[in-house]
Design a protein around this motif. Structure first.
Motif, PDB file in Angstrom:
ATOM      1  N   MET A 184      -1.167   5.054   6.523  1.00 36.19           N
ATOM      2  CA  MET A 184      -1.729   5.744   5.359  1.00 36.19           C
ATOM      3  C   MET A 184      -3.136   6.250   5.703  1.00 36.19           C
ATOM      4  O   MET A 184      -4.145   5.768   5.194  1.00 36.19           O
ATOM      5  N   ASP A 185      -3.185   7.175   6.616  1.00 38.43           N
ATOM      6  CA  ASP A 185      -4.395   7.832   7.148  1.00 38.43           C
ATOM      7  C   ASP A 185      -5.077   7.015   8.244  1.00 38.43           C
ATOM      8  O   ASP A 185      -5.504   7.569   9.262  1.00 38.43           O
ATOM      9  N   ASP A 224       0.230 -10.693   6.833  1.00 42.17           N
ATOM     10  CA  ASP A 224       1.435 -10.019   6.318  1.00 42.17           C
ATOM     11  C   ASP A 224       1.719  -8.708   7.032  1.00 42.17           C
ATOM     12  O   ASP A 224       2.797  -8.504   7.578  1.00 42.17           O
ATOM     13  N   LEU A 225       0.727  -7.795   7.031  1.00 39.58           N
ATOM     14  CA  LEU A 225       0.897  -6.502   7.692  1.00 39.58           C
ATOM     15  C   LEU A 225      -0.489  -5.928   7.948  1.00 39.58           C
ATOM     16  O   LEU A 225      -1.397  -6.126   7.144  1.00 39.58           O
ATOM     17  N   PRO A 226      -0.691  -5.235   9.049  1.00 35.87           N
ATOM     18  CA  PRO A 226      -2.007  -4.633   9.279  1.00 35.87           C
ATOM     19  C   PRO A 226      -2.397  -3.702   8.125  1.00 35.87           C
ATOM     20  O   PRO A 226      -1.584  -2.896   7.667  1.00 35.87           O
ATOM     21  N   SER A 227      -3.616  -3.818   7.656  1.00 32.66           N
ATOM     22  CA  SER A 227      -4.076  -2.985   6.547  1.00 32.66           C
ATOM     23  C   SER A 227      -3.976  -1.509   6.910  1.00 32.66           C
ATOM     24  O   SER A 227      -4.372  -1.090   7.994  1.00 32.66           O
ATOM     25  N   GLY A 228      -3.435  -0.733   5.956  1.00 30.98           N
ATOM     26  CA  GLY A 228      -3.252   0.694   6.177  1.00 30.98           C
ATOM     27  C   GLY A 228      -1.821   1.088   6.459  1.00 30.98           C
ATOM     28  O   GLY A 228      -1.515   2.276   6.547  1.00 30.98           O
ATOM     29  N   ILE A 229      -0.926   0.099   6.579  1.00 30.59           N
ATOM     30  CA  ILE A 229       0.489   0.368   6.851  1.00 30.59           C
ATOM     31  C   ILE A 229       1.284   0.188   5.558  1.00 30.59           C
ATOM     32  O   ILE A 229       1.127  -0.815   4.854  1.00 30.59           O
ATOM     33  N   ASN A 230       2.156   1.144   5.253  1.00 34.86           N
ATOM     34  CA  ASN A 230       3.089   1.000   4.135  1.00 34.86           C
ATOM     35  C   ASN A 230       4.213   0.063   4.566  1.00 34.86           C
ATOM     36  O   ASN A 230       4.909   0.332   5.542  1.00 34.86           O
ATOM     37  N   GLY A 231       4.385  -1.045   3.851  1.00 35.42           N
ATOM     38  CA  GLY A 231       5.314  -2.075   4.281  1.00 35.42           C
ATOM     39  C   GLY A 231       6.763  -1.659   4.299  1.00 35.42           C
ATOM     40  O   GLY A 231       7.560  -2.196   5.068  1.00 35.42           O
ATOM     41  N   THR A 232       7.151  -0.714   3.468  1.00 36.23           N
ATOM     42  CA  THR A 232       8.547  -0.299   3.388  1.00 36.23           C
ATOM     43  C   THR A 232       8.869   0.840   4.337  1.00 36.23           C
ATOM     44  O   THR A 232       9.950   0.866   4.935  1.00 36.23           O
ATOM     45  N   THR A 233       7.944   1.785   4.513  1.00 34.65           N
ATOM     46  CA  THR A 233       8.239   2.946   5.359  1.00 34.65           C
ATOM     47  C   THR A 233       7.719   2.813   6.778  1.00 34.65           C
ATOM     48  O   THR A 233       8.210   3.495   7.678  1.00 34.65           O
ATOM     49  N   GLY A 234       6.701   1.974   6.971  1.00 30.27           N
ATOM     50  CA  GLY A 234       6.071   1.885   8.290  1.00 30.27           C
ATOM     51  C   GLY A 234       5.046   2.968   8.537  1.00 30.27           C
ATOM     52  O   GLY A 234       4.495   3.054   9.643  1.00 30.27           O
ATOM     53  N   ALA A 235       4.768   3.790   7.546  1.00 33.52           N
ATOM     54  CA  ALA A 235       3.825   4.896   7.715  1.00 33.52           C
ATOM     55  C   ALA A 235       2.386   4.393   7.766  1.00 33.52           C
ATOM     56  O   ALA A 235       2.030   3.405   7.120  1.00 33.52           O
ATOM     57  N   LEU A 281       0.830  -1.207   0.000  1.00 32.33           N
ATOM     58  CA  LEU A 281       0.000   0.000   0.000  1.00 32.33           C
ATOM     59  C   LEU A 281       0.865   1.257   0.000  1.00 32.33           C
ATOM     60  O   LEU A 281       1.719   1.436   0.862  1.00 32.33           O
ATOM     61  N   ASN A 282       0.633   2.146  -0.972  1.00 34.40           N
ATOM     62  CA  ASN A 282       1.445   3.364  -1.059  1.00 34.40           C
ATOM     63  C   ASN A 282       0.602   4.626  -1.263  1.00 34.40           C
ATOM     64  O   ASN A 282       1.111   5.646  -1.698  1.00 34.40           O
ATOM     65  N   ARG A 283      -0.680   4.544  -0.940  1.00 34.27           N
ATOM     66  CA  ARG A 283      -1.535   5.723  -1.053  1.00 34.27           C
ATOM     67  C   ARG A 283      -2.505   5.724   0.128  1.00 34.27           C
ATOM     68  O   ARG A 283      -2.762   4.669   0.728  1.00 34.27           O
ATOM     69  N   PRO A 284      -3.058   6.857   0.467  1.00 37.35           N
ATOM     70  CA  PRO A 284      -3.971   6.928   1.618  1.00 37.35           C
ATOM     71  C   PRO A 284      -5.175   6.017   1.432  1.00 37.35           C
ATOM     72  O   PRO A 284      -5.674   5.819   0.322  1.00 37.35           O
ATOM     73  N   VAL A 285      -5.629   5.464   2.535  1.00 32.60           N
ATOM     74  CA  VAL A 285      -6.827   4.617   2.523  1.00 32.60           C
ATOM     75  C   VAL A 285      -8.055   5.516   2.471  1.00 32.60           C
ATOM     76  O   VAL A 285      -8.191   6.452   3.268  1.00 32.60           O
TER      77      VAL A 285
END
Length: 499
Positions: free
Chosen positions: A162-163, A149-160, A123-127
Motif C-alpha cells: 500500500m505505497d 502478524d504482517l509487515p506494516s504496509g501490506i494488505n493481508g488479503t491481497t498481498g499488495a 490495512l486497505n488504504r495507502p499509507v
C-alpha cells in the motif's frame, strides 16, 4: 495449511472470544510469541517496538513488557497518545510500566532489533503521513525487523504493498497464514514466517470453511497416486501429448517425458508426419503416432485407454490447434491446455469455455503464465489494481469451467467450486525456458492416473517446485524430469509409503 483472509481471521478471533477465551488472553499469547521470536533473533542489544493504535500495537506492548521482564533493554514508540488507546490495546499498554517515546523517526536510534507492531493486516488504504515516514525510516535504519502478524504496509488479503511497506527478516503470525504471507509482493516483505499457536481452537475452521490452502503435501496427501503392488502400466493411464511441426517439437517432448516420469503408464506423442523423424530420434520410452489433422486425432482418441492429453507446448497458434482442443473435449478426455493452445483462443475465449462446460464432469486444467492470462481473461488481468492473484484465478476458474493454474513464483491453482491453493516453494532458477512444458506434462501424468484436476494441478505445481530445488541453481528444463524420482522418494518417506 489453511490460509485465512483477514475477514476470516477476524471471525476466528470472534468465535474464540464468544466461546469463552478473553480477547486479551489471545493478545497476551500473541505478544509472548513475538517476544520469544525476538529473543531468538537477537541475543543481546536494545530492542525498539514501534506500536500502532490497534490490536497490532497491543501485541507490541505485550511483547515489550515480556522482553523487559526477561532483562532486555526495550523502548516503545507509539503512533498516538497513550490515553487514546481503547479495548485490549489499552489493557496491554497498562502492562508497560515505562514511558513511551514520541512517534518520531529519530527516536528509533541504533537498536539491535526493531519490532514492527505499527499497522495491522487489515490495512486497505495507502499509507500516508507519519506512518509512511516511520516505515521508510525503519527500512533505512539497517537493524533487522521482526513484524507482528504482517509487515506494516501490506494488505493481508491481497498481498499488495500500500505505497510503502516494512522489509522484515521474520514475521510472526497467529493461528494460520494469510494470503499475503504467500502472494507476491507481500511475501517478499515477510522474511521467514513463523505461525504461533495463541489458543484458537482449529474447530473454528469447520464453521469458517476457508477455501484456500497453502500448497503443501498435507493438503493433497489423500489424492496422491501410489502404484499398487499388483498394478501394471495399463492401470496407470495413457497420456497423449500433441507435438508441433518440425521446428517446434522440443516443448512437446519435454511434456511427454514429464508425463511418463509423473507416473503415467504409457505416453504417446501425436506428431505431424513431417516431424516424425525428428521426434523418433529423440525419444525412447515415449511412443509416437502420426497425427496431422483433427480427424486423425479423433480417430486416435477412439481408443478409450488414451485418457489424458496435453495440447499447447509448441503446438502452434492456429485453427488446427483449436480444432484439436475441441476434439479432445468432445472425446471427454482429461486435458491440460498450455501455451499455444491458450493463445489460439485469444480472439474467442468464450468458445473455449463453452466447449469445456459442454463436457460432462470436465477434468480440464488451463496453465497460463501472467502474459497469457489476459489473452483469455482480459477484464480480470494482472493490470487490475486492488484485485489479488487469488481472486483473479478464482474468477477465471468460475468463468472457464476449468481448473486454472496461473504460474509464477506464487503459483495459484483454483477450481470452479472456489477451492484454491497458493504455492511458495518455487526457487528463482525455475524461471527457465521449457519449465512450463514440464509442468504441463507432470499434471497430465497425474490426470492419467485418475487424480482429479484440482489435486493434479496442486501436486504438479508442488513437485515442479521441489524438483527445481533438488536440481539447484543452473537448472534447465531437461533436468526437472531427471530429479522427479528423488521428489517421489521424499513424498513416499513423508507419507510412510514403502518403496
Amino acid at each position: 495449511m489453511e490460509v485465512l483472509t483477514t475477514t476470516e481471521m477476524e471471525r476466528a478471533d470472534r468465535m474464540t472470544i464468544a466461546a469463552g477465551t478473553p480477547g486479551f488472553a489471545l493478545m497476551m499469547s500473541a505478544g509472548q510469541a513475538v517476544a520469544e521470536a525476538a529473543m531468538e533473533l537477537v541475543e543481546e542489544g536494545p530492542i525498539v517496538v514501534v506500536a500502532g493504535r490497534g490490536n497490532n500495537g497491543g501485541d507490541g506492548f505485550v511483547a515489550a513488557a515480556e522482553l523487559a521482564a526477561r532483562g532486555r533493554e526495550v523502548s516503545v514508540i507509539l503512533l498516538c497518545e497513550r490515553d487514546s488507546l481503547t479495548g485490549d490495546a489499552a489493557l496491554a499498554a497498562k502492562g508497560w510500566k515505562y514511558p513511551v517515546l514520541p512517534f518520531n523517526p529519530q527516536a528509533i536510534g541504533k537498536p539491535a532489533l526493531i519490532i514492527d507492531a505499527l499497522l495491522g493486516a487489515g490495512l486497505n488504504r495507502p499509507v500516508k503521513g507519519d506512518p509512511l515516514d516511520m516505515i521508510e525510516a525503519i527500512n533505512a535504519n539497517g537493524a533487522p525487523v521482526l513484524a507482528v502478524d504482517l509487515p506494516s504496509g501490506i494488505n493481508g488479503t491481497t498481498g499488495a504493498v500500500m505505497d510503502v511497506a516494512i522489509n522484515a527478516v521474520e514475521t510472526v503470525t497467529f493461528f494460520r497464514k494469510k494470503p499475503a504471507h504467500l502472494l507476491l509482493p507481500g511475501r517478499m516483505h515477510c522474511g521467514r514466517v513463523r505461525v504461533a499457536d495463541i489458543g484458537i481452537d482449529a474447530q473454528v475452521l469447520g464453521e469458517i470453511q476457508p477455501q484456500a490452502t497453502e500448497n503443501v503435501p498435507q493438503a493433497w496427501q489423500g489424492c496422491f497416486p501410489v502404484p499398487r503392488i499388483d498394478g501394471h502400466k495399463y492401470a496407470r493411464g495413457h497420456a497423449v501429448v500433441v507435438s508441433g511441426d518440425m521446428v517446434s517439437t522440443g516443448a512437446a517432448r519435454l511434456a511427454a517425458r514429464a508425463a511418463l516420469r509423473a507416473g503415467a503408464g504409457l505416453v504417446t506423442l501425436a506428431s505431424p508426419r513431417e516431424a516424425l523423424a525428428v521426434n523418433a530420434s529423440a525419444l525412447t520410452a515415449v511412443m509416437i503416432r502420426a497425427v496431422d489433422s483433427a480427424v486423425e486425432f479423433a480417430d486416435m482418441l477412439n481408443d478409450k485407454r488414451l485418457n489424458a492429453c496435453v495440447i499447447g507446448p509448441g503446438a502452434g497458434i492456429s485453427a488446427r490447434t483449436r480444432d484439436l482442443v475441441h476434439t479432445a473435449l468432445s472425446a471427454k478426455r482429461h486435458l491440460v491446455l498450455d501455451a499455444d493452445a491458450l493463445t489460439s483462443f485469444a480472439q474467442e475465449p468464450e468458445r473455449l469455455f463453452e466447449s469445456i462446460k459442454a463436457s460432462s464432469d470436465p477434468q480440464v486444467v488451463l496453465t497460463p503464465h501472467e502474459g497469457e492470462f489476459p489473452r483469455l481473461f482480459s477484464d480480470i488481468s494482472n493490470k487490475h489494481p486492488g484485485r489479488s492473484k487469488l481472486e483473479r484465478v478464482r474468477d477465471a476458474a468460475l468463468r472457464s469451467g476449468a481448473v486454472v493454474l496461473l504460474k509464477g513464483p506464487d503459483t495459484v491453482v483454483a477450481s470452479p467450486d472456489g477451492r484454491a491453493s497458493i504455492a511458495a516453494n518455487a526457487p528463482p532458477w525455475l524461471a527457465t525456458a521449457g519449465a512450463g512444458d514440464v509442468l504441463a506434462g507432470i499434471v497430465a501424468g497425474l490426470l492419467a492416473q485418475g487424480v482429479p484436476a484440482f489435486e493434479a494441478a496442486c501436486i504438479g505445481v508442488w513437485m515442479h517446485g521441489e524438483g527445481a530445488r533438488e536440481a539447484g541453481p543452473g537448472l534447465i528444463a531437461e533436468d526437472l524430469t531427471e530429479v522427479l524420482p528423488a521428489v517421489f522418494r521424499r513424498l513416499y518417506d513423508e507419507f510412510g509409503v514403502e518403496y
